[in-house]
Design a protein around this motif. Structure first.
Motif, PDB file in Angstrom:
ATOM      1  N   LEU A  10       0.831  -1.195   0.000  1.00  0.00           N
ATOM      2  CA  LEU A  10       0.000   0.000   0.000  1.00  0.00           C
ATOM      3  C   LEU A  10       0.869   1.250   0.000  1.00  0.00           C
ATOM      4  CD1 LEU A  10      -2.751   1.312   0.095  1.00  0.00           C
ATOM      5  CD2 LEU A  10      -2.728   1.056   2.585  1.00  0.00           C
ATOM      6  N   SER A  11       1.923   1.265   0.810  1.00  0.00           N
ATOM      7  CA  SER A  11       2.840   2.411   0.847  1.00  0.00           C
ATOM      8  C   SER A  11       3.490   2.623  -0.511  1.00  0.00           C
ATOM      9  CB  SER A  11       3.926   2.188   1.902  1.00  0.00           C
ATOM     10  OG  SER A  11       3.352   2.095   3.173  1.00  0.00           O
ATOM     11  N   LEU A  12       3.879   1.528  -1.177  1.00  0.00           N
ATOM     12  CA  LEU A  12       4.503   1.623  -2.491  1.00  0.00           C
ATOM     13  C   LEU A  12       3.527   2.213  -3.505  1.00  0.00           C
ATOM     14  CD1 LEU A  12       6.883   1.039  -4.371  1.00  0.00           C
ATOM     15  CD2 LEU A  12       5.955  -1.238  -4.698  1.00  0.00           C
ATOM     16  N   PHE A  13       2.277   1.738  -3.501  1.00  0.00           N
ATOM     17  CA  PHE A  13       1.283   2.255  -4.440  1.00  0.00           C
ATOM     18  C   PHE A  13       0.993   3.728  -4.188  1.00  0.00           C
ATOM     19  CE2 PHE A  13      -0.245  -2.295  -4.959  1.00  0.00           C
ATOM     20  CZ  PHE A  13       0.347  -2.422  -6.197  1.00  0.00           C
ATOM     21  N   LEU A  14       0.940   4.118  -2.921  1.00  0.00           N
ATOM     22  CA  LEU A  14       0.704   5.534  -2.618  1.00  0.00           C
ATOM     23  C   LEU A  14       1.864   6.389  -3.106  1.00  0.00           C
ATOM     24  CD1 LEU A  14      -0.855   5.287   0.947  1.00  0.00           C
ATOM     25  CD2 LEU A  14      -2.011   5.909  -1.183  1.00  0.00           C
ATOM     26  N   LEU A  15       3.086   5.893  -2.927  1.00  0.00           N
ATOM     27  CA  LEU A  15       4.252   6.620  -3.393  1.00  0.00           C
ATOM     28  C   LEU A  15       4.248   6.729  -4.911  1.00  0.00           C
ATOM     29  CD1 LEU A  15       7.018   7.946  -2.910  1.00  0.00           C
ATOM     30  CD2 LEU A  15       8.012   5.667  -3.041  1.00  0.00           C
ATOM     31  N   LEU A  16       3.999   5.612  -5.600  1.00  0.00           N
ATOM     32  CA  LEU A  16       3.976   5.625  -7.063  1.00  0.00           C
ATOM     33  C   LEU A  16       2.842   6.488  -7.589  1.00  0.00           C
ATOM     34  CD1 LEU A  16       4.796   1.909  -7.891  1.00  0.00           C
ATOM     35  CD2 LEU A  16       6.295   3.886  -8.112  1.00  0.00           C
ATOM     36  N   GLY A  17       1.746   6.529  -6.875  1.00  0.00           N
ATOM     37  CA  GLY A  17       0.605   7.333  -7.294  1.00  0.00           C
ATOM     38  C   GLY A  17       0.880   8.817  -7.272  1.00  0.00           C
ATOM     39  N   SER A  18       1.930   9.234  -6.545  1.00  0.00           N
ATOM     40  CA  SER A  18       2.240  10.664  -6.488  1.00  0.00           C
ATOM     41  C   SER A  18       3.170  11.107  -7.605  1.00  0.00           C
ATOM     42  CB  SER A  18       2.855  10.999  -5.120  1.00  0.00           C
ATOM     43  OG  SER A  18       4.138  10.434  -5.027  1.00  0.00           O
ATOM     44  N   VAL A  19       3.580  10.183  -8.474  1.00  0.00           N
ATOM     45  CA  VAL A  19       4.467  10.514  -9.580  1.00  0.00           C
ATOM     46  C   VAL A  19       3.682  10.425 -10.882  1.00  0.00           C
ATOM     47  CG1 VAL A  19       6.563   9.843 -10.806  1.00  0.00           C
ATOM     48  CG2 VAL A  19       6.457   9.634  -8.324  1.00  0.00           C
ATOM     49  N   THR A  20       3.821  11.428 -11.732  1.00  0.00           N
ATOM     50  CA  THR A  20       3.107  11.428 -13.004  1.00  0.00           C
ATOM     51  C   THR A  20       3.846  10.583 -14.031  1.00  0.00           C
ATOM     52  OG1 THR A  20       4.244  13.399 -13.783  1.00  0.00           O
ATOM     53  CG2 THR A  20       2.186  13.741 -12.566  1.00  0.00           C
ATOM     54  N   ALA A  21       3.200  10.317 -15.162  1.00  0.00           N
ATOM     55  CA  ALA A  21       3.785   9.476 -16.207  1.00  0.00           C
ATOM     56  C   ALA A  21       5.067  10.067 -16.774  1.00  0.00           C
ATOM     57  CB  ALA A  21       2.768   9.256 -17.333  1.00  0.00           C
ATOM     58  N   ASP A  22       5.212  11.403 -16.743  1.00  0.00           N
ATOM     59  CA  ASP A  22       6.422  12.018 -17.298  1.00  0.00           C
ATOM     60  C   ASP A  22       7.535  12.145 -16.260  1.00  0.00           C
ATOM     61  OD1 ASP A  22       5.549  14.084 -15.690  1.00  0.00           O
ATOM     62  OD2 ASP A  22       5.382  15.557 -17.308  1.00  0.00           O
ATOM     63  N   GLY A  23       7.353  11.534 -15.082  1.00  0.00           N
ATOM     64  CA  GLY A  23       8.388  11.565 -14.055  1.00  0.00           C
ATOM     65  C   GLY A  23       8.250  12.740 -13.105  1.00  0.00           C
ATOM     66  N   GLY A  24       7.291  13.627 -13.365  1.00  0.00           N
ATOM     67  CA  GLY A  24       7.071  14.761 -12.468  1.00  0.00           C
ATOM     68  C   GLY A  24       6.335  14.340 -11.210  1.00  0.00           C
ATOM     69  N   LYS A  32      14.478  13.882  -6.409  1.00  0.00           N
ATOM     70  CA  LYS A  32      15.941  13.837  -6.339  1.00  0.00           C
ATOM     71  C   LYS A  32      16.383  12.429  -6.700  1.00  0.00           C
ATOM     72  CE  LYS A  32      19.713  14.652  -3.059  1.00  0.00           C
ATOM     73  NZ  LYS A  32      20.787  14.232  -3.669  1.00  0.00           N
ATOM     74  N   TYR A  33      17.179  12.334  -7.751  1.00  0.00           N
ATOM     75  CA  TYR A  33      17.698  11.036  -8.172  1.00  0.00           C
ATOM     76  C   TYR A  33      18.981  10.746  -7.408  1.00  0.00           C
ATOM     77  CZ  TYR A  33      14.330  11.405 -11.923  1.00  0.00           C
ATOM     78  OH  TYR A  33      13.172  11.522 -12.632  1.00  0.00           O
ATOM     79  N   PRO A  34      19.242   9.481  -7.129  1.00  0.00           N
ATOM     80  CA  PRO A  34      20.461   9.144  -6.385  1.00  0.00           C
ATOM     81  C   PRO A  34      21.703   9.357  -7.237  1.00  0.00           C
ATOM     82  CG  PRO A  34      19.347   7.147  -7.105  1.00  0.00           C
ATOM     83  CD  PRO A  34      18.443   8.301  -7.463  1.00  0.00           C
ATOM     84  N   ASN A  35      22.831   9.548  -6.564  1.00  0.00           N
ATOM     85  CA  ASN A  35      24.107   9.638  -7.267  1.00  0.00           C
ATOM     86  C   ASN A  35      24.476   8.277  -7.822  1.00  0.00           C
ATOM     87  OD1 ASN A  35      24.466  12.358  -6.640  1.00  0.00           O
ATOM     88  ND2 ASN A  35      25.467  11.880  -4.704  1.00  0.00           N
ATOM     89  N   ALA A  36      25.150   8.263  -8.952  1.00  0.00           N
ATOM     90  CA  ALA A  36      25.595   7.007  -9.564  1.00  0.00           C
ATOM     91  C   ALA A  36      26.722   6.402  -8.727  1.00  0.00           C
ATOM     92  CB  ALA A  36      26.084   7.263 -10.979  1.00  0.00           C
ATOM     93  N   PRO A  37      26.850   5.076  -8.745  1.00  0.00           N
ATOM     94  CA  PRO A  37      27.974   4.452  -8.045  1.00  0.00           C
ATOM     95  C   PRO A  37      29.299   4.901  -8.657  1.00  0.00           C
ATOM     96  CG  PRO A  37      26.361   2.810  -8.710  1.00  0.00           C
ATOM     97  CD  PRO A  37      25.969   4.103  -9.356  1.00  0.00           C
ATOM     98  N   GLU A  38      30.341   4.875  -7.848  1.00  0.00           N
ATOM     99  CA  GLU A  38      31.686   5.164  -8.308  1.00  0.00           C
ATOM    100  C   GLU A  38      32.318   3.867  -8.806  1.00  0.00           C
ATOM    101  OE1 GLU A  38      33.113   8.311  -8.124  1.00  0.00           O
ATOM    102  OE2 GLU A  38      31.151   9.000  -7.428  1.00  0.00           O
ATOM    103  N   LEU A  39      33.328   3.964  -9.648  1.00  0.00           N
ATOM    104  CA  LEU A  39      34.079   2.799 -10.109  1.00  0.00           C
ATOM    105  C   LEU A  39      35.539   2.969  -9.714  1.00  0.00           C
ATOM    106  CD1 LEU A  39      32.652   2.384 -13.726  1.00  0.00           C
ATOM    107  CD2 LEU A  39      32.023   1.105 -11.679  1.00  0.00           C
ATOM    108  N   THR A  40      36.124   1.897  -9.174  1.00  0.00           N
ATOM    109  CA  THR A  40      37.531   1.878  -8.813  1.00  0.00           C
ATOM    110  C   THR A  40      38.207   0.811  -9.657  1.00  0.00           C
ATOM    111  OG1 THR A  40      37.042   2.544  -6.547  1.00  0.00           O
ATOM    112  CG2 THR A  40      39.182   1.517  -6.936  1.00  0.00           C
ATOM    113  N   PHE A  41      39.253   1.186 -10.389  1.00  0.00           N
ATOM    114  CA  PHE A  41      39.949   0.242 -11.257  1.00  0.00           C
ATOM    115  C   PHE A  41      40.556  -0.881 -10.427  1.00  0.00           C
ATOM    116  CE2 PHE A  41      43.910  -1.072 -13.426  1.00  0.00           C
ATOM    117  CZ  PHE A  41      43.329  -1.643 -14.546  1.00  0.00           C
ATOM    118  N   LEU A  42      40.316  -2.141 -10.847  1.00  0.00           N
ATOM    119  CA  LEU A  42      40.882  -3.310 -10.169  1.00  0.00           C
ATOM    120  C   LEU A  42      42.102  -3.849 -10.899  1.00  0.00           C
ATOM    121  CD1 LEU A  42      37.898  -5.571  -9.022  1.00  0.00           C
ATOM    122  CD2 LEU A  42      39.574  -4.400  -7.597  1.00  0.00           C
ATOM    123  N   TYR A  43      41.927  -4.166 -12.194  1.00  0.00           N
ATOM    124  CA  TYR A  43      43.035  -4.733 -12.962  1.00  0.00           C
ATOM    125  C   TYR A  43      42.664  -4.812 -14.431  1.00  0.00           C
ATOM    126  CZ  TYR A  43      40.202  -8.966 -12.741  1.00  0.00           C
ATOM    127  OH  TYR A  43      39.164  -9.870 -12.832  1.00  0.00           O
TER     128      TYR A  43
END
Length: 173
Positions: A10-24, A32-43
Protein backbone atom coordinates in the motif's frame (compact mmCIF):
# COMPACT_ATOMS: atom_id res chain seq x y z
CA UNK A 1 -4.74 -4.08 11.23
CA UNK A 2 -3.41 -5.27 7.85
CA UNK A 3 -0.40 -7.61 7.68
CA UNK A 4 3.00 -5.90 7.11
CA UNK A 5 3.26 -7.09 3.49
CA UNK A 6 -0.06 -5.45 2.62
CA UNK A 7 1.02 -2.23 4.35
CA UNK A 8 4.31 -2.27 2.41
CA UNK A 9 2.51 -2.70 -0.91
CA UNK A 10 0.00 0.00 0.00
CA UNK A 11 2.84 2.41 0.85
CA UNK A 12 4.50 1.62 -2.49
CA UNK A 13 1.28 2.25 -4.44
CA UNK A 14 0.70 5.53 -2.62
CA UNK A 15 4.25 6.62 -3.39
CA UNK A 16 3.98 5.62 -7.06
CA UNK A 17 0.61 7.33 -7.29
CA UNK A 18 2.24 10.66 -6.49
CA UNK A 19 4.47 10.51 -9.58
CA UNK A 20 3.11 11.43 -13.00
CA UNK A 21 3.79 9.48 -16.21
CA UNK A 22 6.42 12.02 -17.30
CA UNK A 23 8.39 11.56 -14.06
CA UNK A 24 7.07 14.76 -12.47
CA UNK A 25 5.72 14.90 -8.95
CA UNK A 26 1.96 15.38 -8.59
CA UNK A 27 2.70 17.55 -5.55
CA UNK A 28 5.08 19.77 -7.58
CA UNK A 29 8.02 18.62 -5.45
CA UNK A 30 11.29 18.05 -7.25
CA UNK A 31 12.35 14.39 -7.43
CA UNK A 32 15.94 13.84 -6.34
CA UNK A 33 17.70 11.04 -8.17
CA UNK A 34 20.46 9.14 -6.38
CA UNK A 35 24.11 9.64 -7.27
CA UNK A 36 25.60 7.01 -9.56
CA UNK A 37 27.97 4.45 -8.05
CA UNK A 38 31.69 5.16 -8.31
CA UNK A 39 34.08 2.80 -10.11
CA UNK A 40 37.53 1.88 -8.81
CA UNK A 41 39.95 0.24 -11.26
CA UNK A 42 40.88 -3.31 -10.17
CA UNK A 43 43.03 -4.73 -12.96
CA UNK A 44 43.51 -5.46 -16.64
CA UNK A 45 43.94 -9.08 -17.65
CA UNK A 46 45.34 -10.29 -20.97
CA UNK A 47 44.14 -13.80 -21.76
CA UNK A 48 45.43 -16.28 -24.30
CA UNK A 49 42.80 -18.66 -25.62
CA UNK A 50 43.46 -22.20 -26.74
CA UNK A 51 41.48 -24.92 -28.44
CA UNK A 52 37.86 -24.27 -29.35
CA UNK A 53 35.17 -26.94 -29.06
CA UNK A 54 31.84 -26.43 -30.84
CA UNK A 55 29.23 -28.22 -28.72
CA UNK A 56 26.49 -27.58 -31.28
CA UNK A 57 22.90 -26.38 -31.41
CA UNK A 58 21.48 -26.47 -27.91
CA UNK A 59 18.01 -25.36 -26.78
CA UNK A 60 19.09 -21.71 -26.22
CA UNK A 61 21.42 -21.28 -29.22
CA UNK A 62 24.86 -22.46 -30.32
CA UNK A 63 27.31 -23.46 -27.58
CA UNK A 64 31.06 -23.11 -28.02
CA UNK A 65 33.84 -23.68 -25.48
CA UNK A 66 37.24 -21.99 -25.73
CA UNK A 67 40.01 -23.07 -23.39
CA UNK A 68 42.10 -20.54 -21.49
CA UNK A 69 45.80 -21.43 -21.73
CA UNK A 70 47.41 -18.49 -19.93
CA UNK A 71 47.82 -14.78 -19.52
CA UNK A 72 48.72 -12.10 -17.02
CA UNK A 73 46.89 -9.50 -14.95
CA UNK A 74 47.93 -6.35 -13.10
CA UNK A 75 46.24 -3.66 -11.05
CA UNK A 76 46.88 -1.45 -8.02
CA UNK A 77 46.11 -4.19 -5.45
CA UNK A 78 46.96 -7.44 -7.24
CA UNK A 79 48.98 -8.87 -10.10
CA UNK A 80 50.05 -12.24 -11.38
CA UNK A 81 49.36 -14.83 -14.06
CA UNK A 82 46.34 -16.66 -15.43
CA UNK A 83 46.59 -20.40 -14.78
CA UNK A 84 46.25 -22.65 -17.86
CA UNK A 85 42.86 -23.92 -16.71
CA UNK A 86 39.35 -22.64 -17.38
CA UNK A 87 37.55 -21.33 -20.40
CA UNK A 88 34.55 -19.59 -21.88
CA UNK A 89 31.36 -21.62 -22.37
CA UNK A 90 29.78 -19.02 -24.67
CA UNK A 91 26.29 -19.18 -26.14
CA UNK A 92 25.26 -17.45 -29.39
CA UNK A 93 21.51 -16.83 -29.67
CA UNK A 94 19.44 -16.58 -32.85
CA UNK A 95 19.99 -12.79 -32.95
CA UNK A 96 23.77 -13.22 -32.95
CA UNK A 97 24.24 -11.99 -29.39
CA UNK A 98 26.93 -13.91 -27.54
CA UNK A 99 26.63 -14.54 -23.82
CA UNK A 100 29.99 -15.13 -22.16
CA UNK A 101 30.24 -17.65 -19.33
CA UNK A 102 33.89 -17.54 -18.27
CA UNK A 103 35.78 -19.38 -15.55
CA UNK A 104 39.43 -18.49 -15.00
CA UNK A 105 41.96 -18.94 -12.23
CA UNK A 106 44.44 -16.25 -11.23
CA UNK A 107 47.70 -16.94 -9.42
CA UNK A 108 48.97 -13.79 -7.72
CA UNK A 109 52.66 -12.93 -7.55
CA UNK A 110 52.60 -13.86 -3.87
CA UNK A 111 51.14 -17.34 -4.55
CA UNK A 112 47.41 -16.93 -3.87
CA UNK A 113 44.82 -18.52 -6.16
CA UNK A 114 41.68 -16.57 -7.06
CA UNK A 115 38.80 -18.11 -8.97
CA UNK A 116 37.12 -15.60 -11.32
CA UNK A 117 33.59 -16.03 -12.73
CA UNK A 118 32.30 -13.78 -15.53
CA UNK A 119 29.03 -13.57 -17.38
CA UNK A 120 27.71 -10.95 -19.77
CA UNK A 121 26.78 -10.18 -23.36
CA UNK A 122 28.31 -8.71 -26.50
CA UNK A 123 27.51 -5.15 -27.52
CA UNK A 124 27.01 -3.64 -30.97
CA UNK A 125 30.61 -2.33 -30.99
CA UNK A 126 32.08 -5.83 -30.57
CA UNK A 127 32.93 -5.50 -26.88
CA UNK A 128 31.25 -7.49 -24.14
CA UNK A 129 30.21 -6.23 -20.73
CA UNK A 130 30.54 -8.73 -17.91
CA UNK A 131 29.72 -9.07 -14.24
CA UNK A 132 32.52 -10.65 -12.22
CA UNK A 133 32.57 -12.55 -8.96
CA UNK A 134 35.58 -13.95 -7.15
CA UNK A 135 36.42 -16.77 -4.74
CA UNK A 136 39.59 -17.25 -2.75
CA UNK A 137 40.64 -18.79 0.52
CA UNK A 138 43.59 -16.41 0.89
CA UNK A 139 43.11 -13.86 3.69
CA UNK A 140 44.92 -11.07 1.84
CA UNK A 141 42.48 -11.25 -1.10
CA UNK A 142 39.37 -12.42 0.74
CA UNK A 143 37.81 -8.97 0.24
CA UNK A 144 37.34 -9.87 -3.43
CA UNK A 145 34.73 -12.45 -2.42
CA UNK A 146 32.32 -9.67 -1.39
CA UNK A 147 32.67 -6.99 -4.05
CA UNK A 148 30.58 -6.19 -7.11
CA UNK A 149 32.73 -5.86 -10.22
CA UNK A 150 32.17 -5.13 -13.89
CA UNK A 151 34.44 -5.60 -16.87
CA UNK A 152 34.76 -4.80 -20.53
CA UNK A 153 36.10 -7.56 -22.80
CA UNK A 154 37.91 -6.61 -26.00
CA UNK A 155 39.36 -8.94 -28.60
CA UNK A 156 42.90 -7.77 -29.33
CA UNK A 157 44.10 -10.47 -31.73
CA UNK A 158 43.59 -14.08 -32.76
CA UNK A 159 43.10 -16.02 -29.53
CA UNK A 160 43.87 -12.92 -27.45
CA UNK A 161 41.55 -10.77 -25.38
CA UNK A 162 41.75 -8.12 -22.69
CA UNK A 163 39.37 -7.54 -19.80
CA UNK A 164 39.48 -4.20 -17.98
CA UNK A 165 37.83 -4.60 -14.57
CA UNK A 166 36.42 -2.15 -12.01
CA UNK A 167 34.92 -2.49 -8.55
CA UNK A 168 31.54 -0.82 -8.05
CA UNK A 169 31.71 1.45 -4.99
CA UNK A 170 29.17 3.45 -3.01
CA UNK A 171 28.39 6.85 -4.52
CA UNK A 172 29.72 9.97 -2.90
CA UNK A 173 27.00 12.06 -1.27
Amino acid sequence: MAPPSVLSLLSLFLLLGSVTADGGDRNDNKIKYPNAPELTFLYTVNITGGASYFIGEVPRGKRNVVAIVGGAFAGPKLKGTVAPVGGDWSLRDNNGTITADVRQTFKTDDGAYIQVFETGTTQSDGTAYVRLTFETGNEKYYWLSYIVAIGIIRLVGPGQLTIDTWQVCCPLA
